[in-house]
Design an enzyme around this catalytic site. Structure first.
Site, PDB file in Angstrom:
ATOM      1  N   HIS A   9       5.736  -5.272  -2.470  1.00  0.00           N
ATOM      2  CA  HIS A   9       4.886  -6.455  -2.652  1.00  0.00           C
ATOM      3  C   HIS A   9       5.699  -7.682  -3.116  1.00  0.00           C
ATOM      4  O   HIS A   9       6.902  -7.697  -2.994  1.00  0.00           O
ATOM      5  CB  HIS A   9       3.718  -6.130  -3.590  1.00  0.00           C
ATOM      6  CG  HIS A   9       3.007  -4.867  -3.169  1.00  0.00           C
ATOM      7  ND1 HIS A   9       2.085  -4.828  -2.145  1.00  0.00           N
ATOM      8  CD2 HIS A   9       3.152  -3.582  -3.581  1.00  0.00           C
ATOM      9  CE1 HIS A   9       1.671  -3.577  -1.969  1.00  0.00           C
ATOM     10  NE2 HIS A   9       2.294  -2.799  -2.827  1.00  0.00           N
ATOM     11  N   GLU A  23       1.236  -4.972  -9.667  1.00  0.00           N
ATOM     12  CA  GLU A  23       2.213  -4.050  -9.077  1.00  0.00           C
ATOM     13  C   GLU A  23       3.521  -4.767  -8.722  1.00  0.00           C
ATOM     14  O   GLU A  23       4.609  -4.244  -8.945  1.00  0.00           O
ATOM     15  CB  GLU A  23       1.608  -3.386  -7.829  1.00  0.00           C
ATOM     16  CG  GLU A  23       2.515  -2.326  -7.222  1.00  0.00           C
ATOM     17  CD  GLU A  23       1.924  -1.717  -5.954  1.00  0.00           C
ATOM     18  OE1 GLU A  23       0.786  -2.066  -5.596  1.00  0.00           O
ATOM     19  OE2 GLU A  23       2.617  -0.899  -5.321  1.00  0.00           O
ATOM     20  N   HIS A  77       6.768   1.601  -5.621  1.00  0.00           N
ATOM     21  CA  HIS A  77       5.365   1.182  -5.674  1.00  0.00           C
ATOM     22  C   HIS A  77       4.673   1.809  -6.878  1.00  0.00           C
ATOM     23  O   HIS A  77       5.207   2.728  -7.507  1.00  0.00           O
ATOM     24  CB  HIS A  77       4.629   1.611  -4.394  1.00  0.00           C
ATOM     25  CG  HIS A  77       5.011   0.795  -3.203  1.00  0.00           C
ATOM     26  ND1 HIS A  77       4.254  -0.256  -2.732  1.00  0.00           N
ATOM     27  CD2 HIS A  77       6.097   0.866  -2.402  1.00  0.00           C
ATOM     28  CE1 HIS A  77       4.862  -0.793  -1.687  1.00  0.00           C
ATOM     29  NE2 HIS A  77       5.983  -0.132  -1.462  1.00  0.00           N
ATOM     30  N   GLU A 143       5.502   6.379  -5.725  1.00  0.00           N
ATOM     31  CA  GLU A 143       4.311   5.807  -6.363  1.00  0.00           C
ATOM     32  C   GLU A 143       4.342   6.255  -7.819  1.00  0.00           C
ATOM     33  O   GLU A 143       4.028   7.408  -8.140  1.00  0.00           O
ATOM     34  CB  GLU A 143       3.030   6.316  -5.691  1.00  0.00           C
ATOM     35  CG  GLU A 143       2.835   5.842  -4.257  1.00  0.00           C
ATOM     36  CD  GLU A 143       2.201   4.449  -4.148  1.00  0.00           C
ATOM     37  OE1 GLU A 143       2.025   3.780  -5.186  1.00  0.00           O
ATOM     38  OE2 GLU A 143       1.889   4.053  -3.003  1.00  0.00           O
TER      39      GLU A 143
HETATM   40 ZN   LIG Z   1       2.276  -0.804  -3.300  1.00  0.00          ZN
END
Ligand SMILES: [Zn+2]
Length: 178
Positions: A9, A23, A77, A143
């Protein structure tokens, strides 16, 4: 040995946002710290898809990795959607390849780290994510915890924990590429 660290991102794309967390800020902080450790502790050359709060398309992220011909592409992430814990992803069908071996090493290292905090290991997974499909080298997507789960968010808000997580990701990457 060269590794691309991809902070997910950025810019107008904040990624998941909850509990005062964005994030895109977490992934950038982690990426910069992981890069610092990989270079200073392990002598691994690191390239970053971004070093500031800017938007970069998925295509450009992949292009950066492929053009630089890095040995490993690691995308960072943080999860959302009401769960807890961490998980890792590779492209479907790659378990028996070098990509799968590297996932196992990095994932296991992080699993052991997270166990100290009683944080759940959601497992080694596979998904048809763009950065996993189009990268020409082994690639993994991590993640790390859920921004929208209070317990997870409290870890992500702790700068000491976050720095330690970066250290462990760097160690895990070092073991994966060794
Ligand atoms: Zn993400």
């Amino acid at each position: 040995m060269r590794v691309m660290i991809d902070a997910g991102h950025g810019g107008y794309d904040p990624g998941a946002t909850s509990n005062g967390l964005k994030e895109k800020d977490l992934t950038l902080k982690l990426a910069l710290d992981v890069a610092e450790d990989l270079e200073s502790l392990y002598g691994i050359e690191v390239l970053l898809t971004r070093t500031e709060d800017v938007f970069i398309s998925l295509e450009d992220r992949v292009l950066k990795g492929n053009t630089a011909e890095v040995d490993y592409f690691v995308s960072l992430h943080h999860n959302a959607g009401g769960g807890t814990g961490f998980e890792s992803y590779i492209y479907p069908g790659y378990q028996q390849t070098q990509t799968g071996v590297m996932q196992e090493r990095l994932h296991q290292w992080l699993s052991t780290f997270y166990q100290q905090y009683m944080i759940r290991d959601r497992g080694r997974k596979q998904a048809d994510f763009y950065v996993l499909r189009h990268t020409l080298m082994p690639a993994i997507l991590l993640e790390n915890l859920f921004v929208d789960t209070l317990d997870d968010a409290s870890f992500l808000k702790d700068p000491v924990f976050l720095r330690q997580l970066a250290t462990e990701i760097a160690k895990g990457i070092y073991q994966a590429v060794a």
